[in-house]
Design an enzyme around this catalytic site. Structure first.
Site, short mmCIF file in Angstrom:
data_model
loop_
_atom_site.label_atom_id
_atom_site.label_comp_id
_atom_site.label_asym_id
_atom_site.label_seq_id
_atom_site.Cartn_x
_atom_site.Cartn_y
_atom_site.Cartn_z
CG HIS A 71 2.44 8.59 2.38
ND1 HIS A 71 2.01 8.97 3.63
CD2 HIS A 71 1.35 8.04 1.77
CE1 HIS A 71 0.74 8.66 3.79
NE2 HIS A 71 0.31 8.10 2.67
CG HIS B 276 -1.97 1.07 1.17
ND1 HIS B 276 -3.07 1.08 2.01
CD2 HIS B 276 -2.10 2.18 0.41
CE1 HIS B 276 -3.81 2.16 1.76
NE2 HIS B 276 -3.24 2.84 0.80
CD GLU C 264 0.54 5.53 -1.14
OE1 GLU C 264 1.34 5.39 -0.20
OE2 GLU C 264 -0.68 5.74 -0.97
#
Length: 242
Positions: free
Chosen positions: A107, A56, A103
């Site tokens: 992040h 993930h 992502e």
């Protein structure tokens, strides 16, 4: 073979605590998050054909969208794409790079405050390296935790991971309804300190559990993903492919 002995795990935990004060980063640990495709797709109405745990993301514990001007460029990770497509697939839109873009922005730009992760290639290649090193899917199968119609306990799953890796994971489930007498296994997080040494995931730590429903529209309003820490008192369904 275990990845670290208990003494080194304790030492790593002590060192990571010290880094809370002296760390030059915005964050103090990294969460390698795996999700189970069958569970994810049961919520997001996709059609999984993958029967192994996939990535993930690799999430710093602090910071979101740290550098909005640092745009994702798939050409920088071209050599990683075959592994990305297999290990870190976009379950909603398999041919799209939107998930990886999401992502990176949310992040990766925060992880990049560390020199070891300060490029898109470093960030994605390190996430893949840790994913393969951990081999969560292989370890669960080794200890007979496999997708099936039978139920497991949270302690069984947690115990296998803790026994092999020497650290406590964070296990997340989906609760089908308020009064359901079981829960569905959804995500498993394995944590590392900034030096990529295994670390206990704090049970009280709250990490991102939202998803906007479209990896290609990062700005959209998030909706609840339905993942929450598993209830130790409820049996766990580990669903096979539908």
């Amino acid at each position: 073979m275990r990845l670290c002995c208990p003494f080194l795990i304790c030492l790593a935990a002590a060192l990571s605590s010290a880094l809370v004060i002296s760390s030059p980063y915005l964050w103090t640990k990294l969460i390698l998050t795996h999700h189970w495709p069958s569970t994810f797709c049961s919520m997001e109405h996709c059609h999984p054909n993958i029967s192994y745990w996939t990535l993930h993301g690799l999430w710093p514990d602090k910071g979101i969208d740290c550098n909005s001007s640092w745009h994702f460029n798939s050409s920088e990770i071209e050599d990683l794409l075959p592994d990305m497509e297999k290990s870190w697939p976009n379950l909603l839109h398999p041919s799209s790079i939107g998930f990886w873009k999401y992502e990176w922005h949310k992040h990766g730009t925060c992880a990049a405050t560390a020199t070891s992760l300060d490029s898109q290639h470093k960030y994605f290649s390190k996430a893949l390296e840790l994913y393969h090193k951990v081999d969560l899917d292989g370890i669960l199968r080794k200890f007979d935790i496999v997708p099936s119609k039978k139920y497991y306990t949270v302690s069984q799953i947690e115990g296998v991971i803790e026994k092999f890796y020497g650290v406590k994971p964070k296990i997340q489930c989906v609760h089908p309804s308020k009064n359901a007498d079981f829960q569905i296994l959804g995500q498993i997080e394995i944590c590392f300190n900034p030096d990529f040494i295994l670390l206990d995931c704090e049970k009280q730590f709250i990490i991102e559990t939202t998803f906007n429903g479209d990896w290609d529209n990062r700005i959209a309003v998030d909706k609840a993903s339905g993942f929450s820490v598993c209830d130790h008192d409820l049996p766990v369904n580990y669903p096979p492919l539908p």
